[in-house]
Write a protein that holds these residues in place. Structure first.
Motif, PDB file in Angstrom:
ATOM      1  N   THR A   1     -20.175  38.847  -6.385  1.00 29.52           N
ATOM      2  CA  THR A   1     -18.752  38.501  -6.302  1.00 29.52           C
ATOM      3  C   THR A   1     -18.496  37.219  -7.093  1.00 29.52           C
ATOM      4  OG1 THR A   1     -19.050  37.228  -4.268  1.00 29.52           O
ATOM      5  CG2 THR A   1     -18.582  39.578  -4.026  1.00 29.52           C
TER       6      THR A   1
ATOM      7  N   GLN B   1     -10.731  37.517  -6.706  1.00 22.28           N
ATOM      8  CA  GLN B   1     -12.134  37.797  -6.452  1.00 22.28           C
ATOM      9  C   GLN B   1     -12.497  39.146  -7.081  1.00 22.28           C
ATOM     10  OE1 GLN B   1     -13.367  38.592  -2.373  1.00 22.28           O
ATOM     11  NE2 GLN B   1     -15.375  37.697  -2.760  1.00 22.28           N
TER      12      GLN B   1
ATOM     13  N   ILE C   1     -15.316  41.966  -7.484  1.00 19.46           N
ATOM     14  CA  ILE C   1     -16.445  42.458  -6.700  1.00 19.46           C
ATOM     15  C   ILE C   1     -17.190  43.492  -7.540  1.00 19.46           C
ATOM     16  CG2 ILE C   1     -17.170  43.576  -4.553  1.00 19.46           C
ATOM     17  CD1 ILE C   1     -14.432  42.601  -3.397  1.00 19.46           C
TER      18      ILE C   1
END
Length: 599
Positions: A526, A589, A591
């Motif tokens: 991440t 974010q 991922i």
């Protein structure tokens, strides 16, 4: 077939029985007639012998004549064992071996007497009330001792009881033999009928099974008779039908396999508007199932009004039609429709063949290609125009001003670098999409790998006072292409630095996670920042080529708009996935999940 066998058996038995019965009746009657004729002839000979031995006396006293004839009658009966009667021409009985002549009726009306008077001899058979049995009477017209005129009639009578008993015994034997013959004939007839009907039963059963499309049945065909020839012909027909049916089924299976695996949907519509074929791909494109559609009218496809109108036009005009329609059920698609009139098997009037192709992806690719060309042209045009403009300004005299010339040359150099990066990214994306540079997988130790990425970007992060927080599990290895994985992580971390204000933080984490079924393990990396964030409406398009959320800021940061697209493609080449979560003003974010071991 059992009824037929029974009828055939009864017919055979009746034919044999009637034949034997007729033969028995004929034989019995012939036996009785021949026996009576033989007895009659014997009695006539006896009469002639009697007449020769004791001729009729000449005329004399009637009482003496009667006594003489009566004695002779009794004497002859003792010798021959037959009743003897002497009768005068007027029918009066002159002597009898069994009764007194005076007590006896006139015999002129007796059949044998009348026949003897007329023909010389006579005979008859009748029941004797006195003896209670049938008797044969034979009479002979005789002359006197000297010959001449007839004097009277001598009659012999004999019981037919022995003959009748013999005949009765014959009839009993005949009836017993006939019954026995009936039994034997029934058994033989049943066996004969069985030998005839059993092959017919087998052939009938085989024909019924063939009518139910069971062509594997065979009939025993041993022998050279007509039944065996018929059985061989039936077996040959079954074998031929079996081969043809297998070929039809094989062709049908192949055709169904082709239809089921075609990327195009196929629909066949009869001339009356009923759907006769609805392929599996048609189910996916138009919704519904073949079971629901086949045998029903096309007008019941109510979700696709434009399509039903096009089919109606095709059935009316019977010309080839081509069109592109957008359907919204079961999901939005752009379909290329081709309608061709065709005559179907067993029908005189032509129906329609519909071939449908989902061209949504093709049109999307064409649109993306056009947009890509336009974006590339636009992206190339901006630095080229800047270089050209500043170069012209320098040539126009600004080069004589050292400070201005240095400023313009710096701008030209920056735009040239940007142009070089853009061309490099375009070539890199092209190589990745065409898979001209295969990946070289090897074990990578993530802690040291992420440490090297941090060192490469630490200077850039320090210029904006951005903290790089990188953490991972100790001893974590990942199977991947090190250079390509470096491109992925570098792009994600650079994006975080570029879109995070000064004094922010970019955080990188790596750890192992299991799949939902816990059969595979993935490494989740991440990359999160405390930057400006991405609006929710832009998240679905963030990985498209040249797509920018803030175009002005992207250009000022030196981005080409291809970084995340390259990341997306490289992730898919690693059999992984990438997604983004973001809140405007809070941060984003990314991922990234990659298989721990490549399949």
């Amino acid at each position: 077939m059992t009824k037929f066998r029974l009828k055939l058996t009864v017919l055979f038995v009746l034919l044999i029985g009637f034949s034997v019965l007729a033969a028995g009746l004929l034989m019995g009657n012939s036996y009785q007639r021949n026996h009576q004729d033989a007895l009659r002839n014997h009695m006539i000979r006896e009469l002639h012998v009697l007449n020769a031995a004791t001729p009729w006396p000449e005329d004399g006293d009637e009482d003496k004549l009667s006594s003489y004839l009566e004695e002779e009658a009794k004497r002859f009966k003792e010798i021959a064992g037959m009743r003897v009667t002497y009768i005068r021409l007027d029918g009066k009985v002159m002597g009898d071996s069994d009764h007194e002549p005076a007590t006896m009726d006139n015999h002129i009306a007796r059949e044998e007497v009348r026949q003897a008077l007329a023909e010389g001899t006579g005979s008859s058979v009748r029941h004797s009330d006195t003896l209670g049995e049938n008797m044969m009477y034979v009479a002979l017209k005789v002359s006197g001792e000297q010959g001449g005129e007839p004097k009277g009639i001598i009659r012999l009578s004999m019981s037919l009881g022995d003959i009748e008993r013999s005949l009765n015994n014959m009839w009993l034997a005949l009836i017993f033999g006939l019954c026995l013959l009936f039994v034997v004939a029934a058994v033989v007839s049943y066996r004969v009928a069985l030998s005839v009907t059993r092959p017919l039963e087998r052939m009938t059963s085989a024909a019924k099974r063939m009518a139910n499309m069971d062509y594997a049945i065979r009939v025993p065909e041993a022998g050279r008779d007509e039944m065996s020839e018929l059985a061989r012909a039936l077996n040959a027909m079954a074998g031929s039908l079996q081969g043809q049916l297998d070929e039809i089924r094989h062709n049908g299976t192949r055709l169904q396999g082709v239809l089921d695996n075609m990327m195009s949907g196929v629909v066949m519509i009869a001339h009356d508007g009923k759907i006769t074929l609805f392929s599996r791909q048609a189910e996916q494109l138009l919704g519904g199932t073949a079971r629901e559609r086949v045998g029903r009218s096309y007008t019941e496809i109510k979700q696709h009004y434009e399509l039903t109108g096009l089919i109606r036009e095709g059935l009316t005009s019977l010309v080839t039609l081509h069109d592109e329609l957008t359907v919204y059920y079961p999901e939005e698609r752009l379909l290329e429709i081709n309608i061709v009139p065709m005559t179907m098997s067993g029908e005189e009037e032509p129906g329609l063949l519909l071939v449908m192709q989902d061209v949504s992806a093709i049109r999307k690719l064409e649109r993306m290609r056009s947009e890509f060309v336009a974006n590339v042209s636009h992206e190339l045009k901006t630095p080229v125009a800047a270089v050209k403009g500043f170069a012209e300004t320098l040539l126009a005299g600004a080069i004589n001003d050292p400070e201005t010339a240095r400023s313009f040359l710096t701008i030209i150099q920056d735009e040239s670098d940007r142009l070089n990066r853009l061309i490099g990214d375009i070539l890199e994306l092209s190589k990745i999409e065409s898979r001209r540079s295969p990946l070289q997988f090897s074990p990578i130790e993530l802690p040291s790998f992420l440490g090297r990425m941090t060192e490469l970007l630490s200077a850039e992060a320090a210029r904006k006072d951005i903290e790089l927080d990188v953490r991972t599990e100790e001893g974590l290895f990942l199977e991947a292409d090190e250079d390509r994985l470096g491109q992925i992580v570098m792009n994600l971390m650079q994006n975080g630095i570029n879109y995070t204000p000064e004094g922010g933080r970019v955080k990188v984490r790596a750890f192992v996670v299991a799949s939902e079924n816990e059969e595979e393990e993935f490494v989740r990396i991440t990359v999160s920042d405390t930057g400006i964030g991405i609006p929710k409406k832009d998240i679905p398009r963030i990985f498209e080529r040249f797509y920018r959320v803030d175009k002005a800021r992207s250009r000022s940061s030196g981005g080409t708009g291809l970084g995340l697209s390259i990341v997306k493609h490289l992730t898919e080449l690693h059999h992984g996935t990438i997604r983004v979560e973001s809140t405007v003003g809070v941060g984003s974010q990314f991922i990234l999940e990659l298989p721990l071991i490549q399949p």
